[in-house]
Design a protein around this motif. Structure first.
Motif, short mmCIF file in Angstrom:
data_model
loop_
_atom_site.label_atom_id
_atom_site.label_comp_id
_atom_site.label_asym_id
_atom_site.label_seq_id
_atom_site.Cartn_x
_atom_site.Cartn_y
_atom_site.Cartn_z
N ASN A 129 0.98 -1.00 0.48
CA ASN A 129 0.24 -0.37 -0.04
C ASN A 129 1.21 1.45 -0.36
N ASN A 130 0.67 2.18 -0.99
CA ASN A 130 1.75 3.09 -1.52
C ASN A 130 1.06 4.77 -0.94
N ARG A 131 -0.05 4.20 -0.10
CA ARG A 131 -1.19 5.25 0.43
C ARG A 131 0.06 6.17 1.15
N LYS A 132 0.10 7.86 1.59
CA LYS A 132 0.33 8.81 2.29
C LYS A 132 -0.40 8.48 3.80
N VAL A 133 0.22 8.80 4.87
CA VAL A 133 -0.50 8.33 5.85
C VAL A 133 -1.17 9.57 6.40
N VAL A 134 -2.18 10.05 6.36
CA VAL A 134 -2.86 11.40 7.04
C VAL A 134 -2.21 10.68 8.37
N SER A 135 -2.46 12.12 9.63
CA SER A 135 -2.86 12.73 11.01
C SER A 135 -4.28 12.79 10.24
N MET A 136 -5.18 12.52 11.95
CA MET A 136 -6.75 12.56 11.51
C MET A 136 -6.73 12.22 12.91
N LYS A 137 -7.70 13.59 13.13
CA LYS A 137 -8.09 14.03 14.68
C LYS A 137 -10.29 13.74 14.72
N LEU A 138 -10.41 13.47 15.70
CA LEU A 138 -12.21 13.29 15.29
C LEU A 138 -12.42 14.89 16.30
N GLU A 139 -12.54 15.68 15.78
CA GLU A 139 -12.69 16.59 15.93
C GLU A 139 -14.57 16.75 16.77
N HIS A 140 -15.53 16.23 16.84
CA HIS A 140 -16.41 16.27 17.26
C HIS A 140 -17.48 15.60 16.73
N ILE A 141 -18.50 14.94 17.55
CA ILE A 141 -19.62 14.75 16.60
C ILE A 141 -20.81 15.12 18.18
N ASN A 142 -21.90 15.32 16.34
CA ASN A 142 -23.24 16.20 17.23
C ASN A 142 -24.37 15.17 17.03
N ILE A 143 -24.97 15.69 18.61
CA ILE A 143 -26.55 14.36 18.77
C ILE A 143 -27.11 15.43 19.45
N THR A 144 -28.91 14.66 18.99
CA THR A 144 -30.17 15.47 18.89
C THR A 144 -30.60 15.13 20.27
N VAL A 145 -31.08 16.05 21.35
CA VAL A 145 -31.08 15.42 23.02
C VAL A 145 -32.22 16.76 23.18
N PRO A 146 -32.95 15.62 24.05
CA PRO A 146 -34.05 17.38 24.55
C PRO A 146 -33.46 18.26 25.68
N ASP A 147 -33.14 18.26 25.98
CA ASP A 147 -31.96 19.14 26.80
C ASP A 147 -30.59 19.39 27.07
N ALA A 148 -30.12 20.13 25.91
CA ALA A 148 -28.19 19.96 25.79
C ALA A 148 -27.89 21.23 26.80
N LYS A 149 -28.01 21.86 27.34
CA LYS A 149 -27.84 22.30 28.90
C LYS A 149 -27.79 21.55 29.71
N ALA A 150 -28.81 20.55 30.53
CA ALA A 150 -29.27 19.67 31.00
C ALA A 150 -27.68 17.77 30.88
N HIS A 151 -27.83 17.90 29.71
CA HIS A 151 -27.41 16.32 29.68
C HIS A 151 -25.52 16.88 29.84
N ALA A 152 -25.46 18.57 28.79
CA ALA A 152 -23.91 18.61 29.12
C ALA A 152 -23.46 19.23 30.86
N ALA A 153 -23.78 19.62 31.60
CA ALA A 153 -23.89 19.41 32.92
C ALA A 153 -23.45 17.92 33.33
N VAL A 154 -24.67 17.01 32.85
CA VAL A 154 -23.95 15.90 33.93
C VAL A 154 -22.47 15.40 33.17
N LEU A 155 -22.08 15.51 31.95
CA LEU A 155 -21.01 15.31 31.36
C LEU A 155 -19.94 16.22 32.10
N VAL A 156 -20.25 17.63 32.19
CA VAL A 156 -19.41 17.62 33.19
C VAL A 156 -18.90 17.24 34.23
N THR A 157 -20.13 17.21 35.48
CA THR A 157 -19.48 16.34 36.97
C THR A 157 -19.10 15.20 36.19
N LEU A 158 -19.48 14.23 35.22
CA LEU A 158 -18.36 12.55 35.30
C LEU A 158 -17.27 12.86 34.23
#
Length: 133
Positions: free
Chosen positions: A3-32
């Protein structure tokens, strides 16, 4: 065949998901996970979004202004989100915080290259917590 493909550095920046209350969900993740809110504000279709995570990556939690329908069975729908994996340094301390927040951990595994457990977090989003330490 070589395989002669060039290796490219990659990192996942974000994932976007739909939730009923973004602020409440985020508050839990901040704590955990000791994360922080990177940005929050109005979003698509008069919804609201919270970007929560670290300086290197985050979850974009989107809440539309309408009521959401139920969640489908994981692993049974096309392009469905099955779980979100989070790497931590101290899996025991993280599991203690998860349990203290009222979530039940399950599917513990200790195999190469790391140890892990899962829990159904806020809004029935499943999280896999893994440590390579």
């Amino acid at each position: 065949m070589k395989n002669n493909r060039k290796v490219v550095s990659m990192k996942l920046e974000h994932i976007n998901i739909t939730v009923p209350d973004a602020k409440a969900h985020a508050a839990v993740l901040v704590t955990l996970f000791d994360w922080h809110v990177r940005w929050q504000g109005m979003a698509l279709d008069d919804g609201f979004t919270v970007h929560v995570g670290t300086d290197d990556g985050y979850l974009a939690l989107y809440s539309p202004p309408w009521e959401l329908t139920g969640i489908e069975r994981r692993y049974h729908q096309r392009a469905g989100m099955n779980h979100i994996g989070v790497v931590v340094d101290d899996i025991e301390a993280t599991e203690a915080r998860v349990k203290a927040a009222g979530f039940t951990t399950h599917s513990h595994a200790d195999y190469e290259p790391g140890r892990r457990f899962y829990f159904d977090g806020p809004d029935d989003v499943e999280y896999e917590v893994v440590s390579y330490a």
